[in-house]
Scaffold this motif. Structure first.
Motif, PDB file in Angstrom:
ATOM      1  N   ASP A 138       0.851  -1.181   0.000  1.00  0.00           N
ATOM      2  CA  ASP A 138       0.000   0.000   0.000  1.00  0.00           C
ATOM      3  C   ASP A 138       0.892   1.238   0.000  1.00  0.00           C
ATOM      4  N   PRO A 139       1.072   1.879  -1.145  1.00  0.00           N
ATOM      5  CA  PRO A 139       1.966   3.045  -1.236  1.00  0.00           C
ATOM      6  C   PRO A 139       1.572   4.208  -0.327  1.00  0.00           C
ATOM      7  N   THR A 140       0.310   4.249   0.123  1.00  0.00           N
ATOM      8  CA  THR A 140      -0.123   5.360   0.977  1.00  0.00           C
ATOM      9  C   THR A 140       0.509   5.333   2.359  1.00  0.00           C
ATOM     10  N   VAL A 141       1.114   4.208   2.751  1.00  0.00           N
ATOM     11  CA  VAL A 141       1.784   4.182   4.063  1.00  0.00           C
ATOM     12  C   VAL A 141       3.142   4.867   3.986  1.00  0.00           C
ATOM     13  N   ILE A 142       3.587   5.203   2.807  1.00  0.00           N
ATOM     14  CA  ILE A 142       4.810   5.934   2.495  1.00  0.00           C
ATOM     15  C   ILE A 142       6.067   5.123   2.813  1.00  0.00           C
ATOM     16  N   GLY A 143       6.162   4.576   3.988  1.00  0.00           N
ATOM     17  CA  GLY A 143       7.310   3.771   4.394  1.00  0.00           C
ATOM     18  C   GLY A 143       6.998   3.081   5.712  1.00  0.00           C
ATOM     19  N   GLY A 144       7.864   2.179   6.137  1.00  0.00           N
ATOM     20  CA  GLY A 144       7.628   1.434   7.370  1.00  0.00           C
ATOM     21  C   GLY A 144       6.685   0.267   7.139  1.00  0.00           C
ATOM     22  N   VAL A 145       6.226  -0.343   8.232  1.00  0.00           N
ATOM     23  CA  VAL A 145       5.324  -1.485   8.141  1.00  0.00           C
ATOM     24  C   VAL A 145       4.215  -1.389   9.179  1.00  0.00           C
ATOM     25  N   ARG A 146       3.117  -2.083   8.866  1.00  0.00           N
ATOM     26  CA  ARG A 146       2.006  -2.219   9.798  1.00  0.00           C
ATOM     27  C   ARG A 146       1.677  -3.698   9.891  1.00  0.00           C
ATOM     28  N   HIS A 152      -3.394  -8.362  17.928  1.00  0.00           N
ATOM     29  CA  HIS A 152      -2.229  -7.479  17.982  1.00  0.00           C
ATOM     30  C   HIS A 152      -2.278  -6.473  16.841  1.00  0.00           C
ATOM     31  N   TYR A 153      -1.767  -5.282  17.145  1.00  0.00           N
ATOM     32  CA  TYR A 153      -1.692  -4.228  16.139  1.00  0.00           C
ATOM     33  C   TYR A 153      -0.396  -3.471  16.388  1.00  0.00           C
ATOM     34  N   PHE A 154       0.419  -3.369  15.362  1.00  0.00           N
ATOM     35  CA  PHE A 154       1.688  -2.638  15.453  1.00  0.00           C
ATOM     36  C   PHE A 154       1.811  -1.802  14.192  1.00  0.00           C
ATOM     37  N   ASP A 155       1.879  -0.481  14.369  1.00  0.00           N
ATOM     38  CA  ASP A 155       1.940   0.413  13.217  1.00  0.00           C
ATOM     39  C   ASP A 155       3.177   1.288  13.337  1.00  0.00           C
ATOM     40  N   ASN A 156       4.112   1.071  12.459  1.00  0.00           N
ATOM     41  CA  ASN A 156       5.342   1.855  12.428  1.00  0.00           C
ATOM     42  C   ASN A 156       5.511   2.451  11.024  1.00  0.00           C
ATOM     43  N   THR A 157       4.388   2.963  10.483  1.00  0.00           N
ATOM     44  CA  THR A 157       4.439   3.535   9.142  1.00  0.00           C
ATOM     45  C   THR A 157       4.679   5.039   9.221  1.00  0.00           C
ATOM     46  N   ALA A 159       3.209   7.270   7.374  1.00  0.00           N
ATOM     47  CA  ALA A 159       1.910   7.942   7.294  1.00  0.00           C
ATOM     48  C   ALA A 159       1.311   8.117   8.692  1.00  0.00           C
ATOM     49  N   THR A 160       1.368   7.100   9.525  1.00  0.00           N
ATOM     50  CA  THR A 160       0.830   7.183  10.878  1.00  0.00           C
ATOM     51  C   THR A 160       1.643   8.159  11.721  1.00  0.00           C
ATOM     52  N   LYS A 161       2.948   8.125  11.587  1.00  0.00           N
ATOM     53  CA  LYS A 161       3.802   9.054  12.340  1.00  0.00           C
ATOM     54  C   LYS A 161       3.506  10.500  11.939  1.00  0.00           C
ATOM     55  N   LEU A 162       3.277  10.757  10.649  1.00  0.00           N
ATOM     56  CA  LEU A 162       2.939  12.100  10.190  1.00  0.00           C
ATOM     57  C   LEU A 162       1.587  12.554  10.753  1.00  0.00           C
ATOM     58  N   LYS A 163       0.615  11.650  10.787  1.00  0.00           N
ATOM     59  CA  LYS A 163      -0.694  11.980  11.368  1.00  0.00           C
ATOM     60  C   LYS A 163      -0.556  12.308  12.850  1.00  0.00           C
ATOM     61  N   GLU A 164       0.263  11.528  13.566  1.00  0.00           N
ATOM     62  CA  GLU A 164       0.478  11.782  14.992  1.00  0.00           C
ATOM     63  C   GLU A 164       1.172  13.125  15.207  1.00  0.00           C
ATOM     64  N   MET A 165       2.145  13.444  14.363  1.00  0.00           N
ATOM     65  CA  MET A 165       2.837  14.732  14.473  1.00  0.00           C
ATOM     66  C   MET A 165       1.856  15.876  14.209  1.00  0.00           C
ATOM     67  N   LYS A 166       1.011  15.748  13.190  1.00  0.00           N
ATOM     68  CA  LYS A 166       0.028  16.777  12.875  1.00  0.00           C
ATOM     69  C   LYS A 166      -0.931  16.975  14.043  1.00  0.00           C
ATOM     70  N   ARG A 167      -1.412  15.891  14.594  1.00  0.00           N
ATOM     71  CA  ARG A 167      -2.337  15.959  15.727  1.00  0.00           C
ATOM     72  C   ARG A 167      -1.663  16.629  16.915  1.00  0.00           C
ATOM     73  N   HIS A 168      -0.418  16.276  17.167  1.00  0.00           N
ATOM     74  CA  HIS A 168       0.355  16.854  18.283  1.00  0.00           C
ATOM     75  C   HIS A 168       0.566  18.353  18.087  1.00  0.00           C
ATOM     76  N   ILE A 169       0.894  18.766  16.873  1.00  0.00           N
ATOM     77  CA  ILE A 169       1.121  20.195  16.575  1.00  0.00           C
ATOM     78  C   ILE A 169      -0.180  20.984  16.725  1.00  0.00           C
ATOM     79  N   LEU A 170      -1.282  20.413  16.243  1.00  0.00           N
ATOM     80  CA  LEU A 170      -2.549  21.121  16.300  1.00  0.00           C
ATOM     81  C   LEU A 170      -3.106  21.227  17.722  1.00  0.00           C
ATOM     82  N   THR A 171      -2.757  20.304  18.600  1.00  0.00           N
ATOM     83  CA  THR A 171      -3.258  20.353  19.965  1.00  0.00           C
ATOM     84  C   THR A 171      -2.419  21.263  20.858  1.00  0.00           C
ATOM     85  N   ASP A 172      -1.230  21.608  20.441  1.00  0.00           N
ATOM     86  CA  ASP A 172      -0.363  22.499  21.247  1.00  0.00           C
ATOM     87  C   ASP A 172      -0.621  23.939  20.987  1.00  0.00           C
TER      88      ASP A 172
END
Length: 172
Positions: A138-146, A152-157, A159-172
């Protein structure tokens, strides 16, 4: 006639390879059930009296995956070869404590070595198991694996890290 050790070893190697290529635990469960029923057909036949098992009836209800498994026995598709394959498959199936279906998502196809490293880490987290891996590119994950399984669920993609960073920036 008793098969020689080489023929039995060939059957066991085939069963191991087939088992390792199974794509999900449901297929393994079905094979186990079908092969157990096939074994019962052999057990009901009185070989001392020369009675042959009723394989026509037993084979009639086997799943396509089980029939493909039996077809792969080729030269060993006789009573002894079938029984040896059933024994080898059942030992593999029964000795694995956990059967886990895993969906492995990455941006690009992974090499066998990369998949092995990832699954070894997964095994360290959840313990010894038989993993049935479905790989998804799935090219939309950009890199990493899920990794996703039933429990069990492990997401080290990326795309997920970018979403988390965006959420963190917007909440600060």
């Amino acid at each position: 006639m008793v098969k020689d050790g080489k023929a039995i070893t060939t059957v066991e190697a085939y069963v191991q390879a087939y088992y390792n290529r199974l794509t999900d635990s449901k297929t393994a469960d079905r094979l186990y059930l079908d092969l157990s029923q096939l074994k019962e057909a052999f057990n009901h036949a009185d070989s001392d009296a020369g009675e042959q098992p009723n394989l026509d009836l037993a084979v009639k209800y086997l799943a396509p995956d089980t029939l493909r498994f039996l077809e792969g026995l080729q030269d060993n598709l006789d009573n002894e070869g079938i029984l040896a394959s059933i024994k080898a498959f059942n030992e593999l199936y029964e000795n694995k404590k956990v059967l886990v279906n895993v969906k492995l998502t990455s941006a690009v196809p992974l090499t066998a070595e990369q998949k092995m490293r990832i699954m070894n880490k997964m095994e360290k987290r959840i313990g010894e198991a038989t993993f049935f891996v479905k790989e998804v590119v799935d090219p939309t994950v950009i890199g990493g694996v899920r990794l996703e399984s039933e429990n069990h669920y492990f997401d080290n993609t990326i795309a997920t890290k970018l979403k988390e960073m965006k959420r963190h920036i917007l909440t600060d």
